[in-house]
Enzyme design. Structure first.
Site: not given
Length: 181
Positions: A14, A38, A96, A114, A140
């Site tokens: 999709i 899904e 980070e 899951p 960025e």
């Protein structure tokens, strides 16, 4: 056959984005009936439980659009295609936080959701960090603040739901259990 296995007989993509892909799988259920699933496909991620020399947990605060608020989390990031999790963990720690390490220990891997996603997070631990002379540039579109927290401070932030994600909650549980040994 795997217990309760669902056989996919058709997959429809999709959406395919920069981070995730949404598929609708048509499946045959163990009893012979059919259903739709899904599914979010994700390349996987890493997270790092990193402690300073003083035993403080290194965290970052960043805005999380799905929740419409800032969260405090352990350093983490998405795996690039073909990238080894340990390499990614070190890269994310450096980008980070401005820290690096020569001692990155693999702890475990876990699925985040899951029921609808295949994202797996590989969790690492280090208590041997050292500051970099220069922090490498991060993504960025990512803006983070660095925090160094005692376990007690982190637990308070968890109660306040400023720490409110699974990987960081897992990290706090790991540190509490480690402290009890």
């Amino acid at each position: 056959m795997k217990k309760f296995e669902e056989k996919t007989y058709e997959t429809e993509t999709i959406y395919k984005g920069k981070i995730v892909q949404l598929n609708i799988d048509s499946v045959t259920l163990p009893d012979g009936n059919t259903s739709k699933r899904e599914l979010i496909k994700h390349p996987g991620a890493v997270a790092v439980i990193a402690l300073t020399e003083e035993g403080k947990l290194i965290c970052v605060e960043q805005y999380r659009k799905p929740m419409e608020k800032s969260l405090i989390e352990i350093p983490a990031g998405k795996l690039e295609e073909g990238e080894e999790p340990k390499t990614c963990a070190l890269r994310e720690l450096e980008e980070e936080t401005g820290y690096t390490t020569d001692h990155l220990q693999f702890l475990t891997s876990f699925y985040t959701s899951p029921g609808f996603a295949d994202e797996i997070v590989h969790l690492y631990f280090t208590e041997h960090v050292k500051p970099l002379e220069e922090t490498p540039p991060g993504d960025e579109d990512e803006f983070v603040d660095l925090l160094e927290l005692t376990l007690e401070e982190a637990e308070q932030l968890e109660r306040e739901q400023r720490i409110h994600d699974a990987k960081t909650a897992y990290a706090l549980l790991y540190l509490k259990l480690r402290q009890q040994r």
